[in-house]
Design a protein around this motif. Structure first.
Motif, PDB file in Angstrom:
ATOM      1  N   ALA A  82       0.825  -1.207   0.000  1.00  0.00           N
ATOM      2  CA  ALA A  82       0.000   0.000   0.000  1.00  0.00           C
ATOM      3  C   ALA A  82       0.859   1.256   0.000  1.00  0.00           C
ATOM      4  O   ALA A  82       0.492   2.271  -0.618  1.00  0.00           O
ATOM      5  CB  ALA A  82      -0.925  -0.005   1.211  1.00  0.00           C
ATOM      6  N   ALA A  83       2.010   1.220   0.663  1.00  0.00           N
ATOM      7  CA  ALA A  83       2.903   2.381   0.697  1.00  0.00           C
ATOM      8  C   ALA A  83       3.476   2.653  -0.693  1.00  0.00           C
ATOM      9  O   ALA A  83       3.510   3.799  -1.161  1.00  0.00           O
ATOM     10  CB  ALA A  83       4.021   2.149   1.705  1.00  0.00           C
ATOM     11  N   TYR A  84       3.936   1.608  -1.377  1.00  0.00           N
ATOM     12  CA  TYR A  84       4.467   1.800  -2.727  1.00  0.00           C
ATOM     13  C   TYR A  84       3.362   2.133  -3.721  1.00  0.00           C
ATOM     14  O   TYR A  84       3.589   2.853  -4.703  1.00  0.00           O
ATOM     15  CB  TYR A  84       5.262   0.567  -3.170  1.00  0.00           C
ATOM     16  CG  TYR A  84       6.719   0.701  -2.808  1.00  0.00           C
ATOM     17  CD1 TYR A  84       7.643   1.201  -3.705  1.00  0.00           C
ATOM     18  CD2 TYR A  84       7.159   0.389  -1.527  1.00  0.00           C
ATOM     19  CE1 TYR A  84       8.981   1.365  -3.366  1.00  0.00           C
ATOM     20  CE2 TYR A  84       8.485   0.542  -1.154  1.00  0.00           C
ATOM     21  CZ  TYR A  84       9.397   1.041  -2.082  1.00  0.00           C
ATOM     22  OH  TYR A  84      10.720   1.229  -1.726  1.00  0.00           O
ATOM     23  N   ALA A  85       2.163   1.640  -3.455  1.00  0.00           N
ATOM     24  CA  ALA A  85       1.025   2.005  -4.298  1.00  0.00           C
ATOM     25  C   ALA A  85       0.737   3.499  -4.200  1.00  0.00           C
ATOM     26  O   ALA A  85       0.215   4.105  -5.138  1.00  0.00           O
ATOM     27  CB  ALA A  85      -0.216   1.207  -3.880  1.00  0.00           C
ATOM     28  N   THR A  86       1.092   4.104  -3.066  1.00  0.00           N
ATOM     29  CA  THR A  86       0.926   5.549  -2.893  1.00  0.00           C
ATOM     30  C   THR A  86       1.802   6.314  -3.877  1.00  0.00           C
ATOM     31  O   THR A  86       1.370   7.300  -4.482  1.00  0.00           O
ATOM     32  CB  THR A  86       1.282   5.947  -1.454  1.00  0.00           C
ATOM     33  OG1 THR A  86       0.445   5.234  -0.541  1.00  0.00           O
ATOM     34  CG2 THR A  86       1.121   7.445  -1.239  1.00  0.00           C
ATOM     35  N   ILE A  87       3.026   5.883  -4.050  1.00  0.00           N
ATOM     36  CA  ILE A  87       3.918   6.531  -5.020  1.00  0.00           C
ATOM     37  C   ILE A  87       3.381   6.318  -6.429  1.00  0.00           C
ATOM     38  O   ILE A  87       3.335   7.249  -7.239  1.00  0.00           O
ATOM     39  CB  ILE A  87       5.347   5.969  -4.893  1.00  0.00           C
ATOM     40  CG1 ILE A  87       5.888   6.227  -3.478  1.00  0.00           C
ATOM     41  CG2 ILE A  87       6.266   6.598  -5.939  1.00  0.00           C
ATOM     42  CD1 ILE A  87       7.244   5.591  -3.216  1.00  0.00           C
ATOM     43  N   ALA A  88       2.937   5.089  -6.708  1.00  0.00           N
ATOM     44  CA  ALA A  88       2.396   4.785  -8.032  1.00  0.00           C
ATOM     45  C   ALA A  88       1.135   5.586  -8.323  1.00  0.00           C
ATOM     46  O   ALA A  88       0.840   5.892  -9.478  1.00  0.00           O
ATOM     47  CB  ALA A  88       2.095   3.291  -8.136  1.00  0.00           C
TER      48      ALA A  88
ATOM     49  N   LEU B 168       8.985  11.963  -9.571  1.00  0.00           N
ATOM     50  CA  LEU B 168      10.445  11.968  -9.535  1.00  0.00           C
ATOM     51  C   LEU B 168      10.976  10.673  -8.923  1.00  0.00           C
ATOM     52  O   LEU B 168      11.930  10.077  -9.433  1.00  0.00           O
ATOM     53  CB  LEU B 168      10.952  13.178  -8.743  1.00  0.00           C
ATOM     54  CG  LEU B 168      10.732  14.547  -9.397  1.00  0.00           C
ATOM     55  CD1 LEU B 168      11.043  15.663  -8.420  1.00  0.00           C
ATOM     56  CD2 LEU B 168      11.579  14.687 -10.672  1.00  0.00           C
ATOM     57  N   LEU B 169      10.365  10.229  -7.829  1.00  0.00           N
ATOM     58  CA  LEU B 169      10.775   8.969  -7.221  1.00  0.00           C
ATOM     59  C   LEU B 169      10.557   7.812  -8.192  1.00  0.00           C
ATOM     60  O   LEU B 169      11.394   6.908  -8.316  1.00  0.00           O
ATOM     61  CB  LEU B 169       9.998   8.724  -5.927  1.00  0.00           C
ATOM     62  CG  LEU B 169      10.316   9.654  -4.751  1.00  0.00           C
ATOM     63  CD1 LEU B 169       9.308   9.436  -3.639  1.00  0.00           C
ATOM     64  CD2 LEU B 169      11.731   9.416  -4.241  1.00  0.00           C
ATOM     65  N   THR B 170       9.418   7.842  -8.868  1.00  0.00           N
ATOM     66  CA  THR B 170       9.106   6.793  -9.839  1.00  0.00           C
ATOM     67  C   THR B 170      10.148   6.761 -10.949  1.00  0.00           C
ATOM     68  O   THR B 170      10.619   5.689 -11.350  1.00  0.00           O
ATOM     69  CB  THR B 170       7.705   7.017 -10.437  1.00  0.00           C
ATOM     70  OG1 THR B 170       6.729   6.941  -9.395  1.00  0.00           O
ATOM     71  CG2 THR B 170       7.393   5.983 -11.503  1.00  0.00           C
ATOM     72  N   ASP B 171      10.517   7.923 -11.444  1.00  0.00           N
ATOM     73  CA  ASP B 171      11.496   7.984 -12.531  1.00  0.00           C
ATOM     74  C   ASP B 171      12.839   7.429 -12.080  1.00  0.00           C
ATOM     75  O   ASP B 171      13.518   6.731 -12.838  1.00  0.00           O
ATOM     76  CB  ASP B 171      11.653   9.425 -13.011  1.00  0.00           C
ATOM     77  CG  ASP B 171      12.404   9.511 -14.327  1.00  0.00           C
ATOM     78  OD1 ASP B 171      11.864   9.035 -15.344  1.00  0.00           O
ATOM     79  OD2 ASP B 171      13.526  10.041 -14.329  1.00  0.00           O
ATOM     80  N   ALA B 172      13.215   7.733 -10.845  1.00  0.00           N
ATOM     81  CA  ALA B 172      14.468   7.184 -10.317  1.00  0.00           C
ATOM     82  C   ALA B 172      14.371   5.670 -10.164  1.00  0.00           C
ATOM     83  O   ALA B 172      15.345   4.943 -10.436  1.00  0.00           O
ATOM     84  CB  ALA B 172      14.795   7.830  -8.979  1.00  0.00           C
ATOM     85  N   MET B 173      13.205   5.184  -9.765  1.00  0.00           N
ATOM     86  CA  MET B 173      13.040   3.739  -9.578  1.00  0.00           C
ATOM     87  C   MET B 173      12.908   2.996 -10.901  1.00  0.00           C
ATOM     88  O   MET B 173      13.076   1.782 -10.949  1.00  0.00           O
ATOM     89  CB  MET B 173      11.853   3.459  -8.653  1.00  0.00           C
ATOM     90  CG  MET B 173      12.161   3.773  -7.187  1.00  0.00           C
ATOM     91  SD  MET B 173      10.888   3.179  -6.060  1.00  0.00           S
ATOM     92  CE  MET B 173       9.593   4.381  -6.332  1.00  0.00           C
ATOM     93  N   LYS B 174      12.605   3.707 -11.979  1.00  0.00           N
ATOM     94  CA  LYS B 174      12.684   3.071 -13.299  1.00  0.00           C
ATOM     95  C   LYS B 174      14.139   2.714 -13.593  1.00  0.00           C
ATOM     96  O   LYS B 174      14.432   1.648 -14.163  1.00  0.00           O
ATOM     97  CB  LYS B 174      12.143   4.024 -14.372  1.00  0.00           C
ATOM     98  CG  LYS B 174      10.640   4.206 -14.340  1.00  0.00           C
ATOM     99  CD  LYS B 174      10.165   5.286 -15.306  1.00  0.00           C
ATOM    100  CE  LYS B 174      10.332   4.888 -16.756  1.00  0.00           C
ATOM    101  NZ  LYS B 174       9.759   5.910 -17.673  1.00  0.00           N
TER     102      LYS B 174
END
Length: 940
Positions: free
Chosen positions: A599-605, A645-651
């Motif tokens: 659920a926490a990572y779904a928040t970023i998504a 931005l976090l998502t782009d870094a995690m890509k």
């Protein structure tokens, strides 16, 4: 004809007879006694009648009032539906496996079958059947068997729904009293309700074996179909069960059921409910073969899945918190209330997850072991008891072997069983007796995974472990246990709040160099590869999962900031003691559940919007009315720009060079982002990732917390499952929100690059194009790169005396801590302070801020961050020229002015010292030359 005797003797005899009073008295006595006896009998009869009347009156007076009773059935099974509306589970307590149907949904053949076998005059009598009562009485008097019933369907309805304690009657008197009341109320009920009403409620009440109540539940259990679809033969089978639900069970006693079903068909034919052709067709039907097939299918569904286990936990919690139920009321509602629960489970996704979690090919180099759940109770010779478990066994072997890493994981069940026997032999003493023992074997290492549609918060699939699930409510590793989250917490506890508060950007740097926690032990912070990279951007730190950078970043923003942000992400297991620097690496007291981490990572998504995980969308009561409408519960955790931005870094974690998530990447058919996590000593391994469609977290480890020999398999499970889940879905990328801009940055300072310097780093250009939230682009120039002219002959900084051909211009790095990869291009404080020894003279004026550079270069092997507030040194704060930033700009300007003044003073002092040294060197040289000339002149 008789003759009178008128002789003397005859007259005398007559006189004597007339004078004799005895016979008269006797006659009088006889008549009187007879009269008394008659009166007594009549009195006794009246007394008996009065007594019977009084008894009957007492029994009837004690009967419930017809207006106060409720003859409708209670206790209904609850049904769980998936997203397609198909039943995935039925939740039922004993005496509650009932699904209500109306009479128009019940075939006439089934109604007539029950009438034929239970109450053939149902449509004619008024509640009781006099003929049936007489028949039962005759049988009872003849055989002394009082078990013969004369109960009508109306009476049976009352017996099951009003006189619910009839199964506990211990005497004939109790049964007789209940029977009288039952017949009396049956007469009253038929005055109040129609035959159809009575039949409908009866058919929804009747016990039909296999923990089924009512014809709908029985139809689904025995034939796997709706009651309205039953054939005549199937109707006869169900009706045949009623007299003895255990003895006439069509699964366990098909032959006995068949005999009674045939009797039912014969009676239906006799009563004209069916004709000969229908009778023969039903007779020829091989109905029991179908029952056995359905039974096998149902048996495999009786154990609830991990998803349903988690679902019921949430329903119970919501019934208590939303509806105000007590815990007991909540459980009763769930298992006896006939609820219809619309779950969020997607059967296709769930099937994929189950398959890949149990696919041995996804476990690569992981050795398959067998562990177990063990329970043992021993009674000692003194009468006391001791309880043992797999955990006490584990502790015992750790202690006896002296191996703290000892694990109860063995090469197969035989080896595990032998270890259990060894344990028992060592703990049991003479006179001990085993009272209870159970063992359940489990595949190891284990796995858990959760898939959430982050746009809605709906849990689409959940796996609580690999291997066969042996029972309902077993260990659920996805929602019921907590494990350490490892490096997955770096993004959540450190980088997310740092970027969201504007303190850092993806281009900001931390010095990845030897560093220690601020604890009493001064514990070192180690990277997973035990190397240090020097100045490192937040993007690279995320991609390569660098511990030092994460801990320093959390330290800079304050551990309280990260701790509070984790609560915003929905974590409920944190305690105040977790508010430390170790939080950045997932070092917490209780661990987290896979569900909450997903659920926490779904928040970023979901662009920074947290949505509470939902296992269901709504609950209906047994009447079809909405009990709970489970609308999404949301709150904002991050700005959209931060989440992107976090998502782009995690890509980059998945596709970038050196990214730790490459094994999880399932190809360019869909955009993917994620973060790995591995705990100390490899006891937990995790992969948390998402696409524009779904978020999924996979955990791997041993149940006994043993060390993993292979930590990649959670990524492989994620790759296999998510790759299949996304087959056929339209390609999507993560949508860049407004407010995200691009700019160049020096990745060794996190500041604006200096032309001619940053792109000429000896290791290659250090200038990168980075994404920033508007207003955070650094405006201060890089202060970590300098250009220096050195003497090629000595390697020292050149002086004015160094020949032109020996002067070499190069770019170097200053600042930071020694002990990292930056050391190869770093200028030391000693080098900065000295000059070429082979060519004495004034050093070339190369640095306008020499004092500041020397100060930066002197920061050797310390734990103090050199990052400042933003960027990588000094006050490298990004400024926005809008009016609201004027105050902040003034503060920064003042700080910069003070810093520049200090730098100028240091520079002046350094230059004066250098000039004095140079003058001293010149004076000494002149003195030496003069002395040499004098000696030569005097021949010395």
């Amino acid at each position: 004809m008789s003759f009178m005797n008128y002789g003397r003797y005859g007259v005398q005899a007559a006189k004597r007879k007339l004078n004799n009073h005895a016979p008269a008295v006797g006659r009088i006595f006889t008549v009187g006694f007879g009269m008394i006896l008659i009166v007594a009998v009549i009195a006794a009869m009246f007394a008996g009648i009065s007594a019977v009347y009084g008894m009957m009156k007492g029994i009837l007076d004690a009967a419930p009032n017809i207006d106060d009773i409720d003859a409708t059935p209670t206790g209904y099974l609850s049904t769980v539906l998936d997203v397609n509306g198909n039943t995935t589970a039925t939740l039922v307590a004993s005496g509650a496996n009932r699904i209500y149907v109306t009479l128009d949904e019940i075939p006439e053949d089934l109604q007539h079958a029950f009438v034929a076998i239970e109450d053939e005059r149902f449509y004619q009598h008024k509640g009781i059947d006099p003929k049936g009562i007489i028949r039962a009485a005759v049988v009872a008097l003849r055989t002394h068997d009082f078990s013969q019933g004369a109960s009508t369907i109306t009476q049976q309805l009352l017996k099951n729904n009003v006189f619910v304690g009839w199964t506990k009657e211990g005497s004939l008197a109790e049964r007789l009293e209940r029977k009288i009341q039952e017949q009396y109320l049956a007469l009253q009920l038929e005055k109040k309700q129609s035959k159809d009403w009575i039949m409908e409620n009866y058919l929804n009440t009747i016990n039909l074996g296999q923990n089924t109540l009512g014809v709908q539940s029985a139809s689904e259990r025995y034939f796997g179909k709706d009651v309205s679809d039953l054939t005549l033969s199937e109707c006869a089978v169900i009706a045949a069960i009623t007299q003895n639900p255990s003895g006439y069970n069509p699964i366990s006693h098909p032959e006995d059921n068949r005999k009674r079903a045939e009797s039912c068909l014969n009676k239906m034919l006799e009563l004209g409910f069916i004709d000969q052709e229908q009778y023969q067709e039903a007779w020829d039907d091989d109905v029991y073969s179908r029952i056995q097939v359905v039974n096998v299918e149902n048996s495999s569904q009786e154990i609830t899945s991990y998803f349903v286990d988690s679902l019921t936990d949430q329903v119970i919690k919501d019934l208590i918190e939303v509806k105000g139920y007590t815990e007991a009321e909540a459980y009763k509602a769930l298992y006896q209330g006939g609820l219809t629960i619309y779950s969020t489970q997607d059967p296709a996704i769930q099937a994929i997850c189950d398959e890949e979690a149990n696919n041995p090919e996804n476990y690569g180099g992981s050795d398959t072991k067998t562990s177990f759940s063990y329970r043992l109770t021993i009674q000692h010779s003194d009468g006391t008891y001791s309880n043992y478990s797999d955990q006490t066994m584990l502790s015992y072997f750790k202690k006896t072997t002296g191996n703290n890493n000892y694990g109860i994981d063995y090469n197969g069940e035989e080896e595990a069983a032998a270890a259990i026997e060894q344990y028992k032999s060592e703990i049991m003493t003479e006179g001990d007796e085993i009272i209870g023992e159970s063992v359940t074997y489990t595949l190891e290492p284990q796995v858990s995974m959760t898939v959430i549609d982050h746009r809605t918060g709906e849990v689409k699939a959940l796996v609580g472990g690999r291997g066969d699930k042996s029972a309902s409510k077993t260990l659920n590793r996805a929602s019921g246990t907590t494990r350490q989250p490892g490096s997955t917490f770096k993004v959540l506890a450190a980088y997310a709040p740092a970027l969201d508060m504007g303190a850092f950007t993806l281009g900001s740097v931390q010095d990845d160099a030897p560093y220690h926690y601020n604890n009493t032990k001064h514990t070192p912070v180690n990277n997973y590869d035990h190397s240090y990279r020097g100045y490192t951007t937040i993007r690279e730190a995320i991609m390569r999962s660098i511990n030092v950078v994460a801990v320093k970043t959390l330290t800079d923003i304050g551990t309280e900031t990260g701790y509070d942000k984790l609560h915003d992400f929905g974590f409920t297991t944190l305690v105040e003691e977790d508010n430390t620097q170790a939080l950045a690496l997932g070092g917490i007291t209780n661990g987290v559940t896979n569900l909450e981490l997903t659920a926490a990572y779904a928040t970023i998504a979901n662009e920074g919007l947290y949505t509470k995980p939902r296992f269901y969308t709504k609950i209906l009561d047994h009447k079809g009315e909405v009990l709970i409408d489970n609308t999404p519960q949301t709150h904002e955790v991050l700005q959209k720009t931060t989440a992107w931005l976090l998502t782009d870094a995690m890509k980059d974690v998945m596709t970038g060079s050196g990214g730790t998530g490459a094994p999880a990447y399932f190809g360019d058919t869909m955009a993917q982002a994620g973060k790995s996590g591995t705990t100390s000593n490899n006891r937990d391994a995790l992969w948390a990732g998402f696409t524009p469609y779904y978020t999924c977290v996979v955990w791997g480890g041993y149940d006994d917390n043993s060390v993993l020999n292979y930590t990649t398999y959670p990524k492989l499970v994620w790759k296999a499952a998510m790759g299949r889940i996304h087959e056929g879905l339209e390609y999507k990328d993560f949508v860049q929100p407004k407010g995200v801009v691009e700019a160049s940055v020096c990745i060794k300072s996190g500041l604006a690059p200096v032309s001619g310097l940053c792109e000429h780093d000896p290791r290659g250009s250090m200038v990168r194009t980075e994404y920033f939230a508007e207003g955070t682009i650094p405006k201060i120039k890089c202060n970590h790169h300098v250009s220096a002219i050195r003497c090629a002959e000595t390697g020292a900084l050149a002086t004015v005396a160094c020949p032109e051909e020996l002067r070499v211009a190069s770019v170097y790095q200053v600042g930071g801590h020694w002990g990292s990869a930056d050391d190869s291009v770093r200028l030391s404080a000693e080098t900065l302070a000295g000059s070429c020894p082979n060519h004495p003279g004034a050093r070339l004026s190369q640095f306008a801020d020499l004092g500041a550079l020397i100060a930066m270069a002197q920061a050797t092997n310390t734990d103090e961050s050199t990052t400042g507030i933003i960027g990588g040194g000094g006050y490298s704060v990004t400024m926005d020229e809008s009016e609201e930033d004027e105050a902040a700009a003034a503060e920064i300007a003042a700080a910069q002015a003070a810093e520049q003044a200090a730098i100028a003073a240091a520079q002046q002092a350094a230059e004066e010292a250098a000039q004095a040294a140079q003058q001293a060197e010149m004076d000494a040289a002149q003195q030496a030359a003069a002395e040499a000339a004098w000696r030569a002149e005097h021949g010395l």
